[in-house]
Scaffold this motif. Sequence first.
Motif, PDB file in Angstrom:
ATOM      1  N   THR A  11       0.811  -1.217   0.000  1.00  8.37           N
ATOM      2  CA  THR A  11       0.000   0.000   0.000  1.00  8.37           C
ATOM      3  C   THR A  11       0.846   1.270   0.000  1.00  8.37           C
ATOM      4  OG1 THR A  11      -0.102  -0.109   2.419  1.00  8.37           O
ATOM      5  CG2 THR A  11      -1.932  -1.073   1.195  1.00  8.37           C
ATOM      6  N   GLN A  12       2.147   1.143   0.304  1.00  6.81           N
ATOM      7  CA  GLN A  12       3.017   2.309   0.460  1.00  6.81           C
ATOM      8  C   GLN A  12       4.028   2.461  -0.668  1.00  6.81           C
ATOM      9  OE1 GLN A  12       4.602   1.000   4.201  1.00  6.81           O
ATOM     10  NE2 GLN A  12       3.071   2.084   5.422  1.00  6.81           N
ATOM     11  N   VAL A  13       4.029   1.557  -1.641  1.00  8.72           N
ATOM     12  CA  VAL A  13       5.070   1.550  -2.672  1.00  8.72           C
ATOM     13  C   VAL A  13       5.132   2.870  -3.422  1.00  8.72           C
ATOM     14  CG1 VAL A  13       5.718   0.540  -4.892  1.00  8.72           C
ATOM     15  CG2 VAL A  13       5.200  -0.946  -2.961  1.00  8.72           C
ATOM     16  N   ASN A  14       3.988   3.317  -3.956  1.00 13.06           N
ATOM     17  CA  ASN A  14       3.972   4.579  -4.714  1.00 13.06           C
ATOM     18  C   ASN A  14       4.427   5.752  -3.871  1.00 13.06           C
ATOM     19  OD1 ASN A  14       3.347   5.144  -7.453  1.00 13.06           O
ATOM     20  ND2 ASN A  14       1.388   4.102  -7.203  1.00 13.06           N
ATOM     21  N   GLN A  15       3.867   5.862  -2.692  1.00 15.60           N
ATOM     22  CA  GLN A  15       4.168   6.967  -1.795  1.00 15.60           C
ATOM     23  C   GLN A  15       5.643   6.979  -1.391  1.00 15.60           C
ATOM     24  OE1 GLN A  15       1.904   6.725   1.809  1.00 15.60           O
ATOM     25  NE2 GLN A  15       2.936   8.450   2.792  1.00 15.60           N
ATOM     26  N   ALA A  16       6.228   5.791  -1.244  1.00 17.17           N
ATOM     27  CA  ALA A  16       7.607   5.697  -0.768  1.00 17.17           C
ATOM     28  C   ALA A  16       8.619   6.067  -1.837  1.00 17.17           C
ATOM     29  CB  ALA A  16       7.881   4.292  -0.251  1.00 17.17           C
ATOM     30  N   ILE A  17       8.391   5.651  -3.080  1.00 11.47           N
ATOM     31  CA  ILE A  17       9.437   5.852  -4.085  1.00 11.47           C
ATOM     32  C   ILE A  17       9.229   7.070  -4.982  1.00 11.47           C
ATOM     33  CG2 ILE A  17       9.928   3.389  -4.090  1.00 11.47           C
ATOM     34  CD1 ILE A  17       8.744   3.278  -6.909  1.00 11.47           C
ATOM     35  N   ALA A  18       8.014   7.620  -5.027  1.00 12.28           N
ATOM     36  CA  ALA A  18       7.771   8.799  -5.875  1.00 12.28           C
ATOM     37  C   ALA A  18       8.730   9.956  -5.566  1.00 12.28           C
ATOM     38  CB  ALA A  18       6.320   9.247  -5.754  1.00 12.28           C
ATOM     39  N   GLY A  53       1.456  -9.482  -1.298  1.00 10.89           N
ATOM     40  CA  GLY A  53       0.456  -9.102  -2.285  1.00 10.89           C
ATOM     41  C   GLY A  53       1.034  -8.953  -3.681  1.00 10.89           C
ATOM     42  N   MET A  54       0.136  -8.661  -4.634  1.00 15.01           N
ATOM     43  CA  MET A  54       0.528  -8.480  -6.031  1.00 15.01           C
ATOM     44  C   MET A  54      -0.189  -7.269  -6.601  1.00 15.01           C
ATOM     45  SD  MET A  54       0.486 -12.475  -7.330  1.00 15.01           S
ATOM     46  CE  MET A  54       1.067 -12.103  -9.001  1.00 15.01           C
ATOM     47  N   GLY A  55       0.415  -6.679  -7.621  1.00 19.79           N
ATOM     48  CA  GLY A  55      -0.207  -5.569  -8.336  1.00 19.79           C
ATOM     49  C   GLY A  55       0.291  -4.197  -7.949  1.00 19.79           C
ATOM     50  N   ALA A  56       1.134  -4.080  -6.920  1.00 22.52           N
ATOM     51  CA  ALA A  56       1.583  -2.751  -6.479  1.00 22.52           C
ATOM     52  C   ALA A  56       2.403  -2.052  -7.550  1.00 22.52           C
ATOM     53  CB  ALA A  56       2.386  -2.872  -5.184  1.00 22.52           C
ATOM     54  N   LEU A  57       3.250  -2.794  -8.269  1.00 18.24           N
ATOM     55  CA  LEU A  57       4.086  -2.159  -9.297  1.00 18.24           C
ATOM     56  C   LEU A  57       3.274  -1.759 -10.519  1.00 18.24           C
ATOM     57  CD1 LEU A  57       6.334  -3.269  -7.460  1.00 18.24           C
ATOM     58  CD2 LEU A  57       7.652  -3.732  -9.516  1.00 18.24           C
ATOM     59  N   ASP A  58       2.119  -2.394 -10.705  1.00 24.38           N
ATOM     60  CA  ASP A  58       1.255  -2.048 -11.840  1.00 24.38           C
ATOM     61  C   ASP A  58       0.694  -0.640 -11.698  1.00 24.38           C
ATOM     62  OD1 ASP A  58       1.739  -4.646 -12.597  1.00 24.38           O
ATOM     63  OD2 ASP A  58      -0.193  -5.404 -11.885  1.00 24.38           O
ATOM     64  N   THR A  59       0.738  -0.087 -10.497  1.00 21.59           N
ATOM     65  CA  THR A  59       0.185   1.250 -10.264  1.00 21.59           C
ATOM     66  C   THR A  59       1.244   2.351 -10.418  1.00 21.59           C
ATOM     67  OG1 THR A  59       0.631   1.234  -7.870  1.00 21.59           O
ATOM     68  CG2 THR A  59      -1.434   0.239  -8.612  1.00 21.59           C
ATOM     69  N   LEU A  60       2.500   1.969 -10.667  1.00 21.26           N
ATOM     70  CA  LEU A  60       3.549   2.973 -10.806  1.00 21.26           C
ATOM     71  C   LEU A  60       3.371   3.752 -12.101  1.00 21.26           C
ATOM     72  CD1 LEU A  60       6.751   1.003  -9.682  1.00 21.26           C
ATOM     73  CD2 LEU A  60       5.313   2.528  -8.321  1.00 21.26           C
ATOM     74  N   GLY A  61       3.839   4.985 -12.083  1.00 22.56           N
ATOM     75  CA  GLY A  61       3.758   5.826 -13.272  1.00 22.56           C
ATOM     76  C   GLY A  61       4.646   5.305 -14.397  1.00 22.56           C
TER      77      GLY A  61
END
Length: 296
Positions: A71-78, A96-104
């Motif tokens: 849940t924090q992947v985008n927020q952490a690396i942006a 979980g799966m799918g977190a990287l699919d939400t990256l820009g």
Amino acid sequence: MKIAIIGIGAIGALWAYKLQQAGHQVLTMTRDKSPTQLQIQLDDNPIQTFSANALSQLTTCDVILITVKSTQVNQAIAPLYSFITAQTPLIFLHNGMGALDTLGKQWQQHCLYLATTTQAAFKPSSQQVKHTGHGLTLIGRYQAHQPALSQHLLSQLNLALPSVIWDDNIQAALWKKLAVNCVINPSTAYYHCKNGALTQEQYHAQLHALIQECHQVMQLAGPAFPLDELQQYIYQVIEATADNYSSMYQDIQHQRPTEIDFITGFLLKKAKQYDLHLPTHSALYQQIKKLENDYS
């Protein structure tokens, strides 16, 4: 090597300590960007001090491990994008799966890798981490066109916290881990119990239904494991972690956001693509969302 760890939860702290203990230069990145140093004690070993939040140092790192929750992947690396070169391998290690699919789209040019682990760790306090279970870490490509990690890098990770293995079929391992998480995590969170309690007879029918529904989706969207093999594997994990409280149980107890959307939520999205209805997982998903919504 110079290695950055993004997210110093239990697994991030374990990796940071082990890598620095092995002689590598470790840079840590925390949610609160203010500290310039932090200290970690692993089990009864001496306390180690780590450099923290030196963003400019990211450009010269040999590899970056991202160990925040899905849940924090985008927020952490942006905020780190302008400090990370496209050639630096980024290894994502989360449930979980799918977190990287939400990256820009800007991240698609970077070297992204997925990892899954059976290492277990627990943080009783902000400066302490307990290594509660030794296991295996698998790393593979996020996208098929990306190169494999160098043997030198893999060997250094393996020496620090064995065993680390390259997996050309990482998706199969991730689906297997997803099935484990879909069955154990929300069940223990909802029933307020340790993992081992799920072997009690009162939970047999629900666990059987959850495993069957996971298997239905995996037959179409993921690796086609035999049902009895998948069931045996999940029960082996339950027994091996019998005294553990799942991460989702702990999140609910501390009124934190859970990873349910990247665990059961991901499974339900895949099921919808194949017109599958998963009544047991759907009900459990709604129960966890209700618990989150009920936080005062």
